[in-house]
Design a protein around this motif. Structure first.
Motif, PDB file in Angstrom:
ATOM      1  N   GLY A  78     -16.122  42.575   0.586  1.00 10.62           N
ATOM      2  CA  GLY A  78     -15.686  42.140  -1.177  1.00 10.62           C
ATOM      3  C   GLY A  78     -14.154  43.670  -0.842  1.00 10.62           C
ATOM      4  O   GLY A  78     -13.824  43.796  -1.689  1.00 10.62           O
ATOM      5  N   TYR A  79     -13.304  43.772   0.156  1.00  9.04           N
ATOM      6  CA  TYR A  79     -12.785  44.002   0.179  1.00  9.04           C
ATOM      7  C   TYR A  79     -11.354  43.160   0.042  1.00  9.04           C
ATOM      8  O   TYR A  79     -11.340  42.579   0.965  1.00  9.04           O
ATOM      9  N   GLY A  80     -10.231  43.140  -0.081  1.00 10.21           N
ATOM     10  CA  GLY A  80      -9.278  42.788  -0.722  1.00 10.21           C
ATOM     11  C   GLY A  80      -9.452  42.292  -1.656  1.00 10.21           C
ATOM     12  O   GLY A  80      -9.519  41.584  -2.784  1.00 10.21           O
ATOM     13  N   ASP A  81      -8.754  40.212  -1.582  1.00 15.46           N
ATOM     14  CA  ASP A  81      -8.837  38.968  -2.362  1.00 15.46           C
ATOM     15  C   ASP A  81     -10.435  38.440  -2.637  1.00 15.46           C
ATOM     16  O   ASP A  81     -10.410  37.786  -1.662  1.00 15.46           O
ATOM     17  N   TYR A  82     -10.265  38.671  -3.734  1.00 16.63           N
ATOM     18  CA  TYR A  82     -12.007  37.894  -4.166  1.00 16.63           C
ATOM     19  C   TYR A  82     -12.094  36.833  -4.781  1.00 16.63           C
ATOM     20  O   TYR A  82     -13.334  36.625  -4.296  1.00 16.63           O
ATOM     21  N   LYS A  83     -10.818  36.034  -4.918  1.00 13.15           N
ATOM     22  CA  LYS A  83     -11.186  35.190  -4.808  1.00 13.15           C
ATOM     23  C   LYS A  83     -10.843  34.129  -3.839  1.00 13.15           C
ATOM     24  O   LYS A  83     -11.732  33.057  -3.936  1.00 13.15           O
ATOM     25  N   LYS A  84     -10.574  34.589  -2.474  1.00 12.47           N
ATOM     26  CA  LYS A  84     -11.114  34.567  -1.355  1.00 12.47           C
ATOM     27  C   LYS A  84     -12.871  33.746  -1.561  1.00 12.47           C
ATOM     28  O   LYS A  84     -13.335  34.808  -1.683  1.00 12.47           O
ATOM     29  N   VAL A  85     -12.627  32.561  -1.375  1.00  5.85           N
ATOM     30  CA  VAL A  85     -13.813  31.715  -0.195  1.00  5.85           C
ATOM     31  C   VAL A  85     -14.965  31.525   0.941  1.00  5.85           C
ATOM     32  O   VAL A  85     -15.812  31.473   1.181  1.00  5.85           O
ATOM     33  N   THR A  86     -13.792  31.433   2.052  1.00  6.27           N
ATOM     34  CA  THR A  86     -13.971  31.566   2.850  1.00  6.27           C
ATOM     35  C   THR A  86     -13.297  32.736   4.264  1.00  6.27           C
ATOM     36  O   THR A  86     -11.858  33.060   3.516  1.00  6.27           O
ATOM     37  N   TYR A  87     -13.471  33.070   5.070  1.00  8.49           N
ATOM     38  CA  TYR A  87     -12.540  33.369   6.167  1.00  8.49           C
ATOM     39  C   TYR A  87     -12.518  32.726   7.563  1.00  8.49           C
ATOM     40  O   TYR A  87     -13.797  32.904   8.059  1.00  8.49           O
ATOM     41  N   ASN A  88     -11.633  32.734   7.564  1.00 10.25           N
ATOM     42  CA  ASN A  88     -12.258  31.719   9.337  1.00 10.25           C
ATOM     43  C   ASN A  88     -12.699  30.916   8.916  1.00 10.25           C
ATOM     44  O   ASN A  88     -13.094  29.881  10.175  1.00 10.25           O
ATOM     45  N   GLY A  89     -12.520  30.174   7.947  1.00 15.02           N
ATOM     46  CA  GLY A  89     -13.641  28.954   7.535  1.00 15.02           C
ATOM     47  C   GLY A  89     -14.694  28.980   7.195  1.00 15.02           C
ATOM     48  O   GLY A  89     -15.661  27.922   7.274  1.00 15.02           O
ATOM     49  N   LEU A  90     -15.117  30.269   7.347  1.00 11.10           N
ATOM     50  CA  LEU A  90     -16.403  30.344   7.344  1.00 11.10           C
ATOM     51  C   LEU A  90     -16.764  30.745   5.559  1.00 11.10           C
ATOM     52  O   LEU A  90     -16.168  32.158   5.605  1.00 11.10           O
ATOM     53  N   THR A  91     -17.991  30.737   5.356  1.00  9.57           N
ATOM     54  CA  THR A  91     -18.417  31.452   4.051  1.00  9.57           C
ATOM     55  C   THR A  91     -19.682  33.015   4.441  1.00  9.57           C
ATOM     56  O   THR A  91     -19.255  32.882   5.374  1.00  9.57           O
ATOM     57  N   LYS A  92     -18.827  33.330   3.375  1.00 10.49           N
ATOM     58  CA  LYS A  92     -20.014  34.465   3.728  1.00 10.49           C
ATOM     59  C   LYS A  92     -21.423  34.470   4.321  1.00 10.49           C
ATOM     60  O   LYS A  92     -21.564  35.008   5.008  1.00 10.49           O
ATOM     61  N   VAL A  93     -21.591  33.413   3.534  1.00  8.92           N
ATOM     62  CA  VAL A  93     -23.473  33.106   3.736  1.00  8.92           C
ATOM     63  C   VAL A  93     -23.519  32.862   5.907  1.00  8.92           C
ATOM     64  O   VAL A  93     -24.190  33.205   6.305  1.00  8.92           O
ATOM     65  N   GLU A  94     -22.309  31.669   5.518  1.00  8.97           N
ATOM     66  CA  GLU A  94     -21.860  31.672   6.854  1.00  8.97           C
ATOM     67  C   GLU A  94     -21.952  32.729   8.036  1.00  8.97           C
ATOM     68  O   GLU A  94     -22.484  32.651   9.207  1.00  8.97           O
ATOM     69  N   ILE A  95     -21.106  33.011   7.324  1.00  9.20           N
ATOM     70  CA  ILE A  95     -20.969  34.689   8.476  1.00  9.20           C
ATOM     71  C   ILE A  95     -21.742  35.548   9.128  1.00  9.20           C
ATOM     72  O   ILE A  95     -22.261  36.250   9.870  1.00  9.20           O
ATOM     73  N   ARG A  96     -22.852  35.875   7.827  1.00 10.04           N
ATOM     74  CA  ARG A  96     -24.088  36.305   8.031  1.00 10.04           C
ATOM     75  C   ARG A  96     -25.081  35.498   9.000  1.00 10.04           C
ATOM     76  O   ARG A  96     -25.676  36.820   9.500  1.00 10.04           O
ATOM     77  N   GLU A  97     -24.677  34.447   8.895  1.00 11.20           N
ATOM     78  CA  GLU A  97     -25.485  34.307   9.410  1.00 11.20           C
ATOM     79  C   GLU A  97     -25.607  33.398  11.019  1.00 11.20           C
ATOM     80  O   GLU A  97     -26.262  34.250  11.998  1.00 11.20           O
ATOM     81  N   LYS A  98     -24.017  33.958  11.352  1.00 13.62           N
ATOM     82  CA  LYS A  98     -23.415  33.949  12.585  1.00 13.62           C
ATOM     83  C   LYS A  98     -23.656  35.056  13.131  1.00 13.62           C
ATOM     84  O   LYS A  98     -24.111  35.284  14.351  1.00 13.62           O
ATOM     85  N   LEU A  99     -23.570  36.153  12.016  1.00 14.70           N
ATOM     86  CA  LEU A  99     -23.932  37.407  12.402  1.00 14.70           C
ATOM     87  C   LEU A  99     -25.009  37.770  13.305  1.00 14.70           C
ATOM     88  O   LEU A  99     -25.382  38.062  14.029  1.00 14.70           O
TER      89      LEU A  99
END
Length: 124
Positions: A92-113
Motif C-alpha cells: 500500500g505504499y505509493g499511489d493508493y488509487k492504483k488498482v493494478t500493478y503490471n496488469g495484476l490486482t493485489k489478489v492476483e499478485i498474492r495468488e501468483k506469489l
C-alpha cells in the motif's frame, strides 16, 4: 551488468540465508552500503530507513517473520518476478488509487506469489 540496488541486495541476502534466522544488524552490515544516505535519513538518525521499510513490507506479505526484537525468520525465498514495485504495491505504499500493478490486482499478485512459493523451495 546492471548496477546492484538496495532491493537486489536485500533479495540476494534473503535468498542466500534461506531457512535461517538473521539479525537486523547482519542485514544492515551486508547491504546498507547500497542505500543512499540522504540528509533527511541522517538527521532522523535512521540512515537505513528504506532497508527497514522493505523488511517490514516483506513481513506483511509473509516472506519474513519477526520472531523477536531484531531477529527475522525467512519463511520463503523471494521469487525472481517479485520486484520492489510489486512489494510496494502490496504494502500500500505509493499511489493508493492504483488498482493494478503490471496488469495484476493485489489478489492476483498474492495468488501468483503463493503459487511461486509452492514452486520455490519453502522454508519451514
Amino acid at each position: 551488468m546492471s548496477k546492484k540496488t538496495l532491493w537486489s541486495g536485500l533479495a540476494d541476502f534473503i535468498n542466500n540465508y534461506e531457512g535461517k534466522e538473521f539479525r537486523t544488524s547482519e542485514l544492515v552490515e551486508a547491504v546498507s552500503y547500497l542505500e543512499t544516505k540522504t540528509r533527511w535519513k541522517l538527521s532522523n538518525g535512521n540512515p537505513n530507513y528504506r532497508l527497514h521499510s522493505y523488511k517490514g513490507y516483506l513481513g506483511r506479505v509473509g516472506i519474513l517473520t519477526n520472531t523477536e526484537r531484531g531477529v527475522w525468520r525467512i519463511n520463503y525465498r523471494i521469487p525472481n518476478w517479485f520486484n520492489v514495485g510489486t512489494l510496494n504495491f502490496l504494502a500500500g505504499y505509493g499511489d493508493y488509487k492504483k488498482v493494478t500493478y503490471n496488469g495484476l490486482t493485489k489478489v492476483e499478485i498474492r495468488e501468483k506469489l503463493f503459487q511461486s512459493i509452492g514452486e520455490v523451495k519453502e522454508v519451514v
